[in-house]
Design a protein around this motif. Structure first.
Motif, PDB file in Angstrom:
ATOM      1  N   CYS A 174     -31.984  -5.532  19.267  1.00  0.00           N
ATOM      2  CA  CYS A 174     -30.673  -6.178  19.165  1.00  0.00           C
ATOM      3  C   CYS A 174     -29.503  -5.207  19.263  1.00  0.00           C
ATOM      4  O   CYS A 174     -28.342  -5.635  19.264  1.00  0.00           O
ATOM      5  N   ILE A 175     -29.809  -3.918  19.338  1.00  0.00           N
ATOM      6  CA  ILE A 175     -28.732  -2.924  19.409  1.00  0.00           C
ATOM      7  C   ILE A 175     -28.247  -2.796  20.847  1.00  0.00           C
ATOM      8  O   ILE A 175     -29.021  -2.454  21.738  1.00  0.00           O
ATOM      9  N   PRO A 176     -26.971  -3.085  21.103  1.00  0.00           N
ATOM     10  CA  PRO A 176     -26.450  -3.012  22.473  1.00  0.00           C
ATOM     11  C   PRO A 176     -26.517  -1.583  23.015  1.00  0.00           C
ATOM     12  O   PRO A 176     -26.466  -0.615  22.242  1.00  0.00           O
ATOM     13  N   PRO A 177     -26.628  -1.415  24.308  1.00  0.00           N
ATOM     14  CA  PRO A 177     -26.623  -0.072  24.911  1.00  0.00           C
ATOM     15  C   PRO A 177     -25.355   0.694  24.523  1.00  0.00           C
ATOM     16  O   PRO A 177     -24.257   0.138  24.526  1.00  0.00           O
ATOM     17  N   GLY A 178     -25.530   1.938  24.177  1.00  0.00           N
ATOM     18  CA  GLY A 178     -24.386   2.774  23.846  1.00  0.00           C
ATOM     19  C   GLY A 178     -23.943   2.707  22.403  1.00  0.00           C
ATOM     20  O   GLY A 178     -23.056   3.454  21.989  1.00  0.00           O
ATOM     21  N   VAL A 179     -24.549   1.805  21.612  1.00  0.00           N
ATOM     22  CA  VAL A 179     -24.184   1.684  20.200  1.00  0.00           C
ATOM     23  C   VAL A 179     -25.120   2.552  19.360  1.00  0.00           C
ATOM     24  O   VAL A 179     -26.344   2.442  19.456  1.00  0.00           O
ATOM     25  N   GLU A 180     -24.532   3.447  18.563  1.00  0.00           N
ATOM     26  CA  GLU A 180     -25.314   4.298  17.669  1.00  0.00           C
ATOM     27  C   GLU A 180     -25.212   3.766  16.253  1.00  0.00           C
ATOM     28  O   GLU A 180     -24.128   3.461  15.768  1.00  0.00           O
ATOM     29  N   MET A 181     -26.358   3.646  15.579  1.00  0.00           N
ATOM     30  CA  MET A 181     -26.374   3.165  14.206  1.00  0.00           C
ATOM     31  C   MET A 181     -26.519   4.344  13.254  1.00  0.00           C
ATOM     32  O   MET A 181     -27.602   4.893  13.105  1.00  0.00           O
ATOM     33  N   LYS A 182     -25.428   4.735  12.655  1.00  0.00           N
ATOM     34  CA  LYS A 182     -25.439   5.820  11.678  1.00  0.00           C
ATOM     35  C   LYS A 182     -24.970   5.247  10.351  1.00  0.00           C
ATOM     36  O   LYS A 182     -23.840   5.471   9.914  1.00  0.00           O
ATOM     37  N   ILE A 183     -25.818   4.438   9.756  1.00  0.00           N
ATOM     38  CA  ILE A 183     -25.475   3.771   8.504  1.00  0.00           C
ATOM     39  C   ILE A 183     -26.626   3.911   7.516  1.00  0.00           C
ATOM     40  O   ILE A 183     -27.770   4.176   7.891  1.00  0.00           O
TER      41      ILE A 183
END
Length: 208
Positions: A174-183
């Motif tokens: 579900c993570i769109p291309p180019g989106v980084e999850m730093k949480i």
């Protein structure tokens, strides 16, 4: 002058962006939100865009007006944005049966999903929060049982980590291309809670 002091305190609190990390910190934030927000404390909040000025203000005044919910004057130690996800989870469990995702009553109103044109005009913080919430909705739609299992665990526990691991494949898709999850896991749980609520609202409406 008092209003200016309040606005400054609110802005400083949000800018500090202190996130609970330890089990004790997560327990404090969770219990404070439960006390200050009550069972349906997030009902009006979910109508507001996350990380928006309106949402931040609503959270700040909720937090600042309930000093009795904290044993010390530390309710503003953490950014008030941390309380939104906890309130969303409380509302999710109150308004829906997560074994079937059916509504128990009339769900709260949620903010309309921004169009792409509207999204790019949001502040960076609000845009990021909206995208993360949409990821939470997508993840719930892809794996509702696994997301429901997450909310059966206590925040900050090994059981929560196991539940998040089970969600990871759906989340990754579900993570769109180019989106980084730093949480942190705490933040992820909050976004999943609000995303799950939005999923449940749409599902309930479609069932009518």
């Amino acid at each position: 002058m008092a209003q200016m002091d309040t606005d400054t305190a609110q802005l400083n609190n949000v800018r500090a962006n202190v996130i609970p990390n330890s089990a004790a910190e997560i327990d404090f934030v969770t219990k404070f939100a439960q006390c200050a927000g009550g069972e349906r404390g997030g009902a009006n909040l979910l109508r507001l865009l996350p990380a928006s000025q309106q949402s931040d203000r609503s959270l700040f005044f909720m937090t600042d007006s309930h000093p009795n919910c904290a044993p010390h004057n530390d309710r503003l130690t953490f950014s008030v944005r941390n309380y939104r996800g906890v309130l969303a989870e409380l509302l999710l469990e109150s308004d829906f049966d997560l074994s079937t995702w059916s509504a128990r009553g009339k769900p709260a109103k949620i903010f309309p999903a921004p169009t792409n044109d509207q999204l790019v005009r949001l502040s960076a913080d609000s845009r990021s929060a909206v995208v993360m919430t949409e990821i939470g909705t997508c993840t719930t739609q892809a794996s509702p049982a696994a997301v429901a299992a997450l909310f059966a665990t206590e925040a900050g526990t090994p059981a929560e980590s196991t539940a998040i691991a089970a969600i990871t494949p759906a989340l990754a898709g579900c993570i769109p291309p180019g989106v980084e999850m730093k949480i942190s896991k705490f933040q992820l749980r909050g976004y999943l809670a609000e995303g799950a609520y939005r999923y449940a609202v749409v599902k309930a409406a479609a069932a009518k």
